[in-house]
Design an enzyme around this catalytic site. Structure first.
Site, PDB file in Angstrom:
ATOM      1  N   ASP A   1      46.320  37.133 -26.097  1.00  0.00           N
ATOM      2  CA  ASP A   1      45.956  36.797 -24.724  1.00  0.00           C
ATOM      3  C   ASP A   1      47.043  35.895 -24.130  1.00  0.00           C
ATOM      4  OD1 ASP A   1      44.432  34.928 -22.624  1.00  0.00           O
ATOM      5  OD2 ASP A   1      43.367  36.830 -22.783  1.00  0.00           O
TER       6      ASP A   1
ATOM      7  N   ASN B   1      49.942  34.335 -11.990  1.00  0.00           N
ATOM      8  CA  ASN B   1      49.671  35.356 -10.964  1.00  0.00           C
ATOM      9  C   ASN B   1      49.406  34.716  -9.604  1.00  0.00           C
ATOM     10  OD1 ASN B   1      49.888  38.088 -11.126  1.00  0.00           O
ATOM     11  ND2 ASN B   1      47.723  38.489 -11.471  1.00  0.00           N
TER      12      ASN B   1
ATOM     13  N   GLU C   1      45.153  40.684 -19.040  1.00  0.00           N
ATOM     14  CA  GLU C   1      46.314  40.127 -19.716  1.00  0.00           C
ATOM     15  C   GLU C   1      46.113  40.055 -21.227  1.00  0.00           C
ATOM     16  OE1 GLU C   1      43.789  36.558 -18.340  1.00  0.00           O
ATOM     17  OE2 GLU C   1      44.256  38.583 -17.698  1.00  0.00           O
TER      18      GLU C   1
END
Length: 638
Positions: A498, A506, A542
């Protein structure tokens, strides 16, 4: 009565005339078709040359972009260093030492230079005396001095003050800590480097590769002695008309440099202000075509004359042959009309599976002429894996269990390895006894259809953004590898990865930067899937997964460590994105499946997930293994 006879005689007397007209039309048609074919061949030659030039232009544009980007990455680091340390004497001494160490690793970059706010040379990789050297008159220095623009500037070609050769400059501005202009860092690439690199490509005796900036100034050219460097071509149709319309395309023109009519393809860089133009002399492209066209046209003209002479002889026997042809055609008119005109392969097969008749489409479908198939086994060439199924179907037709069957199987092609064929087969019966005496088969090539199915299957299993396996692919592979590990008594390991703080990345830099980050990380994981059985997949958002069949806990931990190290070595950098150090939290788990856990493959994901959350709670940027290897009751030991 006499009038009817006279009419027939009159019609027969006109037959040579009409036959002559037919032969004349046929000969003219041959000549016209030959001319059309030669013209089409000429167009095909030009089209192939256009494709070659397009591929070359795109590849060399990528090379030029990589060259500029390599220099720009170095300049960005220098600019950041100078803005941090300043250009005082002690800092400059360390900087000069740093540049001296970089001399042997510059590669295609000729040199690196640092100028202060008045253009004085303060550091360089070149072995020159800096005293008295000033570049304030250079266009790139004035550009950065007058415009507060932190972007890369690709300058026009100029002659180096340190070496005298023609160079291309890539430069950046750096500022004092209060934001005032502090100077310029620049990298140079020799024009001769590009020219020599372009000469490695064989594009004909008079082919050229030219690099220009967007203003039409010639930067490098693969032919010549360098005298064209710096030539202003801004008034050409390419710069004035073509480039404003499209960023790439085919372009025919008469060269202002050598006067040759040229076929070319140009490509405007998407990242930097330059244009790559790959050309061939049209005369060279068509040379081989011209050599063959004279021979082929002479042959066709001779053939047309021969056909005319033979036609005159043959039409004299037309009446007698018409009666014979009519008798033959009447017997098999219905069947042959369908078979001869059909694009599918039509075959007549006897009860012993021998081919009695094959339509002309056999040459297109199987690569064999009809005469070569007649008398052979209808099952010859059928793939050995598919043959039992085909034989069972034919036996069922022979027994009368069905009147018609449809089969899809692989069969050997004369020119290709194998093709997929769909055959509809119907039993035929003797008109007197009603017994089955053979079959009529209609076959068509389904290879493209099967290939499309395979491509769609690949797309369905791939993640569109990263190119890794998607969640569906991961779930299916996990189930398969779990079953294999259970059968063979081997371990299976899983790493769940992760990306740390990805939502913050982002939100700060935007989704496009986020997508770029995911693609970069995906490439790292793909490089760690070293064996064919390993699978790197995007698990969702992600989160990624790395499935490692036949891997014990130590091996799983080693791979996870390599992933962390590889992530530490990359930084997400973009023109508008500051350097971002990418880290990840990784959870690993290893299980030895056995018969009691045949359907419990989800336990591996759960164990890796628990380890992943432990890594997150432990401070992120780390690997946590799910305890020791989970040995299920009755599992084999390694």
């Amino acid at each position: 009565m006499r009038a009817g006879v006279d009419t027939q005689i009159a019609n027969r007397s006109r037959l040579p005339f009409w036959a002559g007209v037919f032969v004349t039309i046929a000969c003219l048609a041959i000549l016209i078709l030959s001319g059309w074919r030669e013209w089409s061949a000429r167009e095909a030659v030009l089209e192939n040359a256009e494709i070659d030039m397009a591929n070359l232009a795109r590849s060399l544009t990528q090379h030029a972009e990589d060259s500029v980007e390599l220099a720009d990455a170095t300049l960005l680091g220098l600019a950041n260093r100078l803005e941090s340390t300043g250009i005082e004497s002690e800092a400059l001494a360390g900087l000069q030492s740093f540049l001296n160490d970089r001399r042997t690793t510059l590669g295609r970059i000729r040199g690196l230079f640092v100028y202060d706010e008045i253009g004085e040379w303060v550091a360089t990789t070149e072995s020159v005396n800096l005293a008295g050297l000033n570049n304030s008159d250079r266009a790139y220095f004035q550009h950065h001095r007058d415009i507060d623009d932190r972007q890369t500037f690709l300058g026009p070609p100029l002659q180096s003050r340190s070496g005298g050769q023609w160079i291309i400059t890539i430069s950046r501005r750096f500022n004092h800590r209060d934001g005032r202009f502090a100077g310029v860092v620049a990298a140079t690439i020799d024009v001769a480097y590009f020219a020599e690199f372009y000469r490695r490509f064989d594009i004909g005796p008079r082919g050229t590769v030219t690099l220009l900036n967007k203003d039409g100034i010639l930067l490098a050219r693969s032919v010549g002695d360098g005298s064209f460097v710096g030539r202003d071509l801004s008034t050409t149709r390419l710069i004035r008309e073509q480039i404003p319309r499209a960023s790439s395309g085919t372009y025919y023109f008469r060269s202002p440099l050598d006067g040759l009519q040229r076929l070319s393809f140009y490509k405007v860089s998407d990242r930097f202000p330059f244009v790559l133009l790959a050309t061939q002399a049209e005369h060279d492209v068509l040379a081989r075509w011209r050599q063959g066209v004279i021979t082929r046209v002479a042959f066709v003209v001779g053939l047309a004359l021969f056909i005319a002479l033979v036609g005159i002889h043959l039409v004299r026997q037309l009446v007698a042959r018409q009666r014979l042809a009519a008798a033959i055609a009447a017997k098999e008119a219905d069947f042959r009309l369908l078979a001869e005109e059909s694009s599918d392969l039509v075959t007549r097969i006897d009860f012993d599976e021998r081919i009695l008749y094959a339509s002309p489409a056999s040459a297109r479908v199987l690569g064999w002429a009809p005469a070569q198939l007649v008398g052979t086994s209808a099952l010859a060439g059928v793939n050995h894996e598919d043959r039992p199924r085909v034989e069972q179907t034919i036996e069922a037709l022979k027994r009368g269990e069905m009147d018609e069957a449809r089969m899809l199987y692989r069969i050997r092609h004369r020119e290709k390895s194998e093709i997929w064929v769909e055959t509809t087969m119907r039993a035929t019966r003797n008109s007197d006894t009603g017994l089955i005496n053979g079959f009529v088969a209609l076959s068509r090539d389904m290879t493209q259809h099967k290939d499309l199915e395979a491509k769609l299957a690949v797309l369905a299993a791939s993640d569109g953004l990263t190119g890794l396996g998607n969640r569906r692919c991961f779930d299916e592979r996990l189930e398969q590898e779990w079953a294999r590990a259970r059968r063979e008594g081997t371990p299976i390991s899983l790493l769940m990865i992760d990306i740390d703080h990805f939502k913050m990345f982002n939100d700060q830099f935007g989704h496009q930067a986020g997508d770029s980050c995911l693609r970069t990380i995906a490439s790292v994981l793909a490089n760690q899937a070293l064996r064919s059985a390993d699978l790197a997949a995007r698990y969702g958002g992600e989160e990624f997964a790395l499935l490692l069949p036949n891997t014990d806990s130590d091996g799983c931990e080693q791979v996870g460590t390599r992933v962390l190290e590889a992530l530490h070595e990359i930084q997400i950098e973009d023109g508008s994105v500051a350097a971002w150090r990418t880290t990840a939290s990784i959870g690993g788990a290893t299980i030895w499946p056995n018969a009691a856990t045949a359907t419990n493959h989800a336990s591996l994901v759960e164990a890796a997930d628990r380890a992943l959350y432990a890594a997150k709670n432990g401070g992120r940027d780390r690997l946590m293994m799910a305890g020791k290897v989970i040995r299920w009751p009755g599992a084999k030991t390694a």
